[in-house]
Design an enzyme around this catalytic site. Structure first.
Site, mmCIF file in Angstrom:
data_model
loop_
_atom_site.group_PDB
_atom_site.id
_atom_site.type_symbol
_atom_site.label_atom_id
_atom_site.label_comp_id
_atom_site.label_asym_id
_atom_site.label_seq_id
_atom_site.Cartn_x
_atom_site.Cartn_y
_atom_site.Cartn_z
ATOM 1 N N ASP A 36 0.824 -1.213 0.000
ATOM 2 C CA ASP A 36 0.000 0.000 0.000
ATOM 3 C C ASP A 36 0.860 1.265 0.000
ATOM 4 O OD1 ASP A 36 -2.242 -1.477 -0.077
ATOM 5 O OD2 ASP A 36 -3.023 -0.900 1.886
ATOM 6 N N ASP A 291 -4.795 24.816 -43.300
ATOM 7 C CA ASP A 291 -4.383 23.642 -42.526
ATOM 8 C C ASP A 291 -5.473 23.189 -41.574
ATOM 9 O OD1 ASP A 291 -2.031 22.852 -43.484
ATOM 10 O OD2 ASP A 291 -0.775 23.800 -41.958
ATOM 11 N N GLY A 427 -0.602 11.754 -38.321
ATOM 12 C CA GLY A 427 -1.132 10.555 -38.922
ATOM 13 C C GLY A 427 -1.365 10.759 -40.407
ATOM 14 N N LEU A 428 -1.869 11.971 -40.742
ATOM 15 C CA LEU A 428 -2.099 12.263 -42.155
ATOM 16 C C LEU A 428 -0.779 12.342 -42.905
ATOM 17 C CD1 LEU A 428 -4.028 12.996 -44.397
ATOM 18 C CD2 LEU A 428 -3.908 15.386 -43.668
#
Length: 558
Positions: A36, A291, A427-428
């Protein structure tokens, strides 16, 4: 509280440790068994400060219980001698609370000079966030003393806490904005405050407490008990920050008018920028660029604590133009407030759950373009191949960085916009690299691929076994592999498909076909894979080659 492998909130005594680690000369003693005491390594790993944790574990063992031994009095004496704290806070852990021991009696027999406070942090009635906020409010109630207001305009900043999400940067951002307005910071608490600082809280003209999770109860107590007005709004995002600044100036001037002080004037907004010359935030301009126009078509899902879930949903929709696919919080206690704040923002009901599996199912069903969540959601999104940025605790070491990354104020708006942009756009970018090739490197890779193409084919087991056993040449082996699908098609067309093929449901991919699949944008790759495999099964093409991928693409019309 649901006990799961991963939990959004820690136990109540973890919340006590966060307050003790925030305050100067305050030490927590946990009456707990081994295991703990995990809160100590969590603090050491994440907090990144030169200080050791302000907490000690008074171990409870099976032998002690059998012999009726309680080590708490001895531990208190050791803590007093070694750390010389001004206050010791004792609490039982989630395990030892079941023993129902009289800890006050043990404290009374310790014979220590340091004040010791027994804090009832029952883990079966409260979790980490509620425990830390209650303890902080209790300490404010105990130590705050009535006194005259400061001569110059001043505020308390309540809420920054040890292991808080980006709070150290938020403190810098808040201090910058107050400096521009000419307002002094009377006390920042609990992070870095001493007990004498808590005593000075009523000297401030007003209290700002932007985090719903910590500090607002203490701010309300100061308002009730000492008449210190409280500003509880959260300045996250450009428009909320502007509204917050105007309200702050208005409230300060109301108090100043009673004192006969010269009213504050809102300075030109450029004064809030880092260079003092530019716009305070680039987000209003950036959101209008080409953008960012694509974000108006993007769907976002937000899940986290109360403060940041509300703030990020509003920023995404109001200032970036994204569509909100859904939102939720794990803080059940604050769910009604979140629901009210997000009225009109959500397409359906607010998700309120302490189970990360429920959130993962919702994300999988919604398939949003971006998720703003906790580390739990980040793990889930890796599985689903969905971009995710962390906006709330629980956190990981990467959310406790040394640099300046606030979420509050104009600076925070830029940080959030940058993260949303890079999270979704990288990602793009990866997709574009896949789509257009890697600046000529593809040719080189193709040559290498051609040289090793014979060995690069994933051969079905039955074919591979045959090749090995008969010592067939590589070219023959390849021809045998390529004929695998042709045989299956012939058998299907002639109605002589074997029972093995008829019962077969699993398809296999060659490495070349897998490489071709990677050229599909990541956010639709799984769907494309399912469609190709469906086409293959329907046509008994159990080995998926680049040719099968192209045929499936023509069949689907992609």
């Amino acid at each position: 509280m649901r006990l799961t492998y991963w939990m959004y909130e820690g136990t109540a005594h973890h919340g006590v440790g966060r307050i003790a680690n925030s305050l100067k000369k305050v030490h927590a003693v946990f009456h707990a068994p081994l295991g703990d005491d995990y809160t100590l390594p969590i603090h050491t790993m994440l907090e990144r400060t030169p200080d050791f944790p302000h907490a000690t574990t008074s171990l409870v063992t099976g032998r002690d219980l059998a012999q009726g031994t309680n080590r708490l009095p001895l531990t208190l004496k050791q803590v007093e001698a070694r750390f010389k704290p001004e206050l010791i806070v004792v609490c039982a852990s989630c395990s030892t609370i079941l023993l129902q021991e009289n800890l006050q009696q043990a404290i009374d027999t310790a014979d220590v000079q340091t004040p010791v406070m027994l804090y009832d942090a029952n883990p079966y009635r409260m979790t980490e966030t509620e425990s830390s906020d209650r303890l902080f409010t209790t300490l404010v109630r105990r130590f705050a003393k009535a006194q005259p207001l400061t001569e110059r305009p001043s505020v308390n900043f309540l809420g920054p806490i040890s292991l808080g999400f980006h709070v150290r940067s938020d403190v810098i951002a808040m201090r910058r904005m107050l400096n521009v307005l000419g307002i002094e910071l009377n006390v920042i608490a609990p992070l870095g405050a001493s007990l004498s600082d808590l005593e000075r809280l009523p000297a401030a003209w007003l209290t700002i407490a932007p985090y719903r999770e910590t500090g607002q109860e203490a701010a309300r107590f100061l308002e009730r008990e000492f008449g210190t007005p409280a500003l509880l709004e959260t300045p996250i995002g450009v428009e909320p920050t502007l509204r917050w600044l105007r309200k702050l100036v208005e409230m300060i001037n109301e108090i100043g008018a009673r004192k006969g002080a010269k009213p504050l004037q809102m300075p030109p907004l450029q004064a809030f920028s880092l260079d003092g010359l530019s716009a305070p935030s680039s987000l209003p301009w950036f959101s209008q660029t080409a953008d960012m126009h694509s974000f108006s078509q993007k769907r976002a899902f937000v899940f986290g604590d109360a403060t940041r879930t509300v703030a990020i949903v509003k920023l995404l929709r109001d200032e970036i133009g994204a569509q909100i696919a859904g939102a939720g919080t794990y803080l059940v206690k604050h769910a009604d407030w979140v629901r009210k704040e997000l009225e009109g923002y959500l397409p359906d009901e607010l998700l309120v759950t302490e189970a990360f599996q429920d959130v993962a199912k919702r994300i999988e069903a919604e398939r949003p373009d971006i998720v703003c969540g906790t580390q739990m959601e980040r793990h889930s999104c890796r599985k689903f191949d969905i971009p995710c940025m962390v906006i709330a605790p629980p956190t990981h070491i990467e959310n406790h960085l040394l640099g300046y990354y606030p979420f509050i104020g104009f600076d925070g708006a830029d940080v959030i916009a940058d993260r949303i942009y890079t999270t979704a756009k990288l990602g793009l970018e990866k997709h574009l690299i896949d789509y257009f090739g890697s600046a000529g490197l593809d040719d080189e890779n193709d040559e290498k691929s051609a040289k090793s193409s014979t060995s690069s084919i994933t051969v079905p087991k039955e074919v591979a076994t045959s090749c090995t056993e008969s010592n067939t040449s590589k070219q023959e082996c390849r021809s045998q592999n390529e004929g695998f699908n042709a045989d299956a098609q012939t058998k299907q067309s002639t109605g002589t498909a074997t029972e093995a093929n008829a019962a077969r449901t699993e398809v296999e991919w060659t490495e070349d076909a897998q490489r071709l699949l990677k050229s599909v944008p990541f956010f639709v790759r799984e769907k494309a894979k399912r469609n190709i495999e469906k086409y293959a099964r329907e046509n008994a093409l159990w080995l998926i080659t680049p040719e099968v991928v192209r045929k499936a693409k023509e069949h689907i019309g992609a």
